[in-house]
Design an enzyme around this catalytic site. Structure first.
Site, short mmCIF file in Angstrom:
data_model
loop_
_atom_site.label_atom_id
_atom_site.label_comp_id
_atom_site.label_asym_id
_atom_site.label_seq_id
_atom_site.Cartn_x
_atom_site.Cartn_y
_atom_site.Cartn_z
N LYS A 19 -7.61 17.79 2.54
CA LYS A 19 -6.59 17.43 3.92
C LYS A 19 -6.95 17.29 5.30
O LYS A 19 -6.68 16.74 5.90
CB LYS A 19 -5.50 18.16 3.93
CG LYS A 19 -4.32 18.19 2.29
CD LYS A 19 -4.42 16.93 2.25
CE LYS A 19 -3.06 15.64 3.26
NZ LYS A 19 -2.66 14.62 2.46
N1 PMP Z 1 -4.82 18.40 -3.70
C1 PMP Z 1 -4.03 19.35 -2.34
C2 PMP Z 1 -4.38 21.16 -2.72
C3 PMP Z 1 -3.25 18.67 -1.53
O1 PMP Z 1 -2.80 19.78 -0.67
C4 PMP Z 1 -3.01 18.08 -1.56
C5 PMP Z 1 -2.70 16.97 -0.20
N2 PMP Z 1 -0.62 17.66 -0.28
C6 PMP Z 1 -3.76 17.01 -3.01
C7 PMP Z 1 -4.65 17.00 -3.64
C8 PMP Z 1 -3.47 15.63 -2.19
O2 PMP Z 1 -4.20 14.64 -1.78
P1 PMP Z 1 -3.69 12.86 -1.21
O3 PMP Z 1 -2.54 14.03 -0.08
O4 PMP Z 1 -4.72 12.10 -0.22
O5 PMP Z 1 -2.56 12.68 -1.62
#
Ligand code: PMP
Length: 323
Positions: A44
């Site tokens: 993130k």
């Molecule tokens: N894994 C973790 C630990 C996250 O914090 C997030 C984001 N909330 C994601 C995966 C997913 O990423 P994205 O928001 O780009 O879909």
């Protein structure tokens, strides 16, 4: 050129790690983009930076301003670091169901943290809606709005996706990721498919999320069950995920993803969070569907150090039948 400029300059250009055991097992190259190595500790950091940079470029965020966000954790951590490095105030709204480690870390980093009861997206008390209203009432402030602010997926398109193409020398058959905002899957799959129409994009979805059915039927509808995973799964199709060409989806139960987190630790030497377990399970399913000889890339989203109270707490797991 090995010196990067400040915290922000250290975001991205993460290693692409081959997982030897899992690659041997499938006859495919299983590769994990090491996003846990970003300076704020997760994938993130990229979205947080892309959103702040877009707001700076548009003039919405000026020196001394405030960044407000509703976040389950990692985006807030990335934003808190970036705000410190750039001289902004950081206000975070977080559901109180999120892990204590994440909330404590945000406060330690200097963010102003407001916890709110967990509420569905349609409810005005939902953490994202509370964050949007707070930013609205402030001077020189932005609501980061990571779910529907497409600066998020543009950041992944320009950086994560381009890096994966370059690191594999274009030898990539499939990319798979679980989504929270959808920024990673949408941005990376666009970047790869634009370079080769043969690249497949897959979604890995935890139980209880509505996106597995969205990919198969075109309408979001929750799958049965629930999940201890954090930061992934969604009840709706965000603006970031909208119009993404997803070839297939796999629903990964905790009984599969939790043991994978421990395999990654004990067999591959990687200490990772729950979404990485879902992603690697998804990569194995994709590898089996494609057959030997293919290269499957996924994301190692964050480190295990954020999950001592749950994922790495044997009693907590045992109470849920996941020991
Ligand atoms: N894994 C973790 C630990 C996250 O914090 C997030 C984001 N909330 C994601 C995966 C997913 O990423 P994205 O928001 O780009 O879909």
């Amino acid at each position: 050129m090995s010196i990067c400029d400040g915290f922000v300059g250290a975001i991205g250009q993460t290693p692409l790690i081959r997982l030897p055991r899992l690659s041997e097992e499938t006859g495919c190259e299983i590769l994990g983009k090491a996003e846990f190595m970003n300076p704020g500790g997760s994938v993130k950091d990229r979205a947080a930076l892309a959103i702040v940079q877009a707001a700076e470029r548009s003039g919405a965020l000026r020196p001394g301003g405030t960044v407000v966000e509703g976040t389950a954790g990692n985006t807030g951590i990335g934003l808190a670091h970036i705000c410190n490095a750039r001289g902004y105030r950081c206000v975070i709204v977080i559901p109180e169901t999120q892990s204590a480690e994440k909330i404590d870390l945000l406060r330690t980093l200097g963010a102003e943290v407001h916890t709110v009861p967990a509420a569905p997206y349609r409810d005005p008390g939902n953490y994202q809606r509370v964050a949007a209203r707070m930013a609205d009432g402030m001077e020189n402030a932005i609501w980061a709005g990571q779910f529907d602010n497409t600066a998020n997926r543009r950041g992944h398109y320009a950086t994560t996706g381009a890096e994966i193409w370059q690191q594999t020398g274009g030898r990539v058959d499939a990319f798979i990721a679980a989504t929270g905002t959808g920024g990673t899957l949408a941005g990376v799959s666009r970047a790869l498919k634009e370079r080769s129409g043969a690249v497949r994009a897959y979604l890995a979805d935890p139980p209880g999320s509505a996106l597995y059915h969205y990919v198969h039927r075109g309408e979001p509808a929750a799958t049965a069950g629930n999940s201890i995973t954090e930061g992934i799964g969604s009840s709706r199709v965000t603006a970031n995920l909208q119009d993404t060409d997803i070839d297939d989806a796999f629903c990964i139960p905790d009984t599969e993803s939790v043991p994978m987190v421990y395999r990654l630790l004990r067999e591959e030497g990687l200490f990772l969070g729950s979404s990485s377990g879902v992603n690697v399970c998804g990569a194995l399913r994709a590898a089996r569907a494609l057959g030997p000889g293919h290269t499957v890339v996924t994301v190692l989203c964050d480190g295990g150090g954020r999950y001592y109270a749950r994922l790495f707490n044997p009693e907590w797991l045992a109470e849920r039948g996941l020991a």
